[in-house]
Design an enzyme around this catalytic site. Structure first.
Site, PDB file in Angstrom:
ATOM      1  N   GLU A 184      -1.292  -1.404  -4.923  1.00 18.98           N
ATOM      2  CA  GLU A 184      -2.509  -0.646  -5.204  1.00 18.98           C
ATOM      3  C   GLU A 184      -2.252   0.351  -6.329  1.00 18.98           C
ATOM      4  O   GLU A 184      -1.196   0.985  -6.381  1.00 18.98           O
ATOM      5  CB  GLU A 184      -2.957   0.096  -3.941  1.00 18.98           C
ATOM      6  CG  GLU A 184      -4.310   0.746  -4.077  1.00 18.98           C
ATOM      7  CD  GLU A 184      -4.774   1.340  -2.762  1.00 18.98           C
ATOM      8  OE1 GLU A 184      -5.448   0.619  -2.009  1.00 18.98           O
ATOM      9  OE2 GLU A 184      -4.441   2.506  -2.497  1.00 18.98           O
ATOM     10  N   ASP A 208       0.883  -1.168   0.000  1.00 17.37           N
ATOM     11  CA  ASP A 208       0.000   0.000   0.000  1.00 17.37           C
ATOM     12  C   ASP A 208       0.920   1.218   0.000  1.00 17.37           C
ATOM     13  O   ASP A 208       1.439   1.603   1.046  1.00 17.37           O
ATOM     14  CB  ASP A 208      -0.904  -0.011   1.233  1.00 17.37           C
ATOM     15  CG  ASP A 208      -1.816   1.201   1.280  1.00 17.37           C
ATOM     16  OD1 ASP A 208      -2.261   1.664   0.209  1.00 17.37           O
ATOM     17  OD2 ASP A 208      -2.083   1.699   2.393  1.00 17.37           O
ATOM     18  N   ASP A 248      -2.341   0.831   7.394  1.00 17.59           N
ATOM     19  CA  ASP A 248      -1.618   0.705   6.124  1.00 17.59           C
ATOM     20  C   ASP A 248      -1.158  -0.732   5.878  1.00 17.59           C
ATOM     21  O   ASP A 248      -1.163  -1.205   4.744  1.00 17.59           O
ATOM     22  CB  ASP A 248      -0.421   1.665   6.090  1.00 17.59           C
ATOM     23  CG  ASP A 248      -0.869   3.119   6.082  1.00 17.59           C
ATOM     24  OD1 ASP A 248      -1.519   3.532   5.112  1.00 17.59           O
ATOM     25  OD2 ASP A 248      -0.575   3.838   7.059  1.00 17.59           O
TER      26      ASP A 248
END
EC number: 3.1.21.10
Length: 173
Positions: free
Chosen positions: A67, A8, A139
């Site tokens: 992502e 992420d 996260d």
């Protein structure tokens, strides 16, 4: 068996999560955050690159999932996020890992069942799916969710390929 590293990305905090997939079974290997406390962007990018490289060396993943960039209201933030993604991807490519990208909505839809899920819902489902004793950091939970999404997407793709092969052989009616 496969080991998947989920990332992420962020210019200040980059979450990572590592899971093992054996068939349909997922198990937790590790997670955390790469925190960049320096002010200048080039130094932050260097720390992200070094951190991702170290994680790859430690866990020896087979796949790298990250992502995708979303459209942010602040162009400067979007550019910094894109640069953080870029150095993470370069770290993976330098280790000859295949890179897979997933949209945030797809990750939330896969893990929670709702594409607009809140971070707390993602944390809860990651904890449940991986049988963790507590919710991971936000996260890190997002990174684990990205890795879980890769497992589900790749498993579905394999099943579809097998179905097509069986259909071509005349085994499905």
């Amino acid at each position: 068996m496969a080991i998947i590293l989920g990332i992420d990305p962020g210019s200040r905090v980059t979450g990572y999560g590592v899971i093992r997939q054996v068939g349909r079974q997922l198990s937790y290997l590790g997670s955390g955050c790469i925190r960049t406390k320096v002010d200048d962007l080039p130094s932050r990018l260097k720390l992200i690159y070094a951190g991702v490289t170290e994680i790859i060396t430690q866990f020896q993943p087979d796949y790298f999932a990250i992502e995708q960039v979303f459209m942010a209201k602040n162009a400067d933030s979007a550019l910094k996020l894109g640069q953080a993604r870029g150095v993470a991807i370069v770290a993976a490519v330098n280790q000859e890992l295949p890179v897979f990208e997933y949209a945030a909505r797809q990750v939330k839809q896969t893990v929670v069942g709702i594409g607009s899920a809140e971070k707390s819902q993602v944390q809860h489902m990651v904890r449940t799916l991986l049988k963790l004793p507590a919710n991971p950091q936000a996260d890190a939970a997002d990174a684990l969710a990205i890795a879980i999404t890769h497992c589900h997407v790749s498993q579905n793709a394999m099943q579809m390929s097998e179905s097509r092969l069986n259909l071509a052989r005349g085994r499905l009616r």
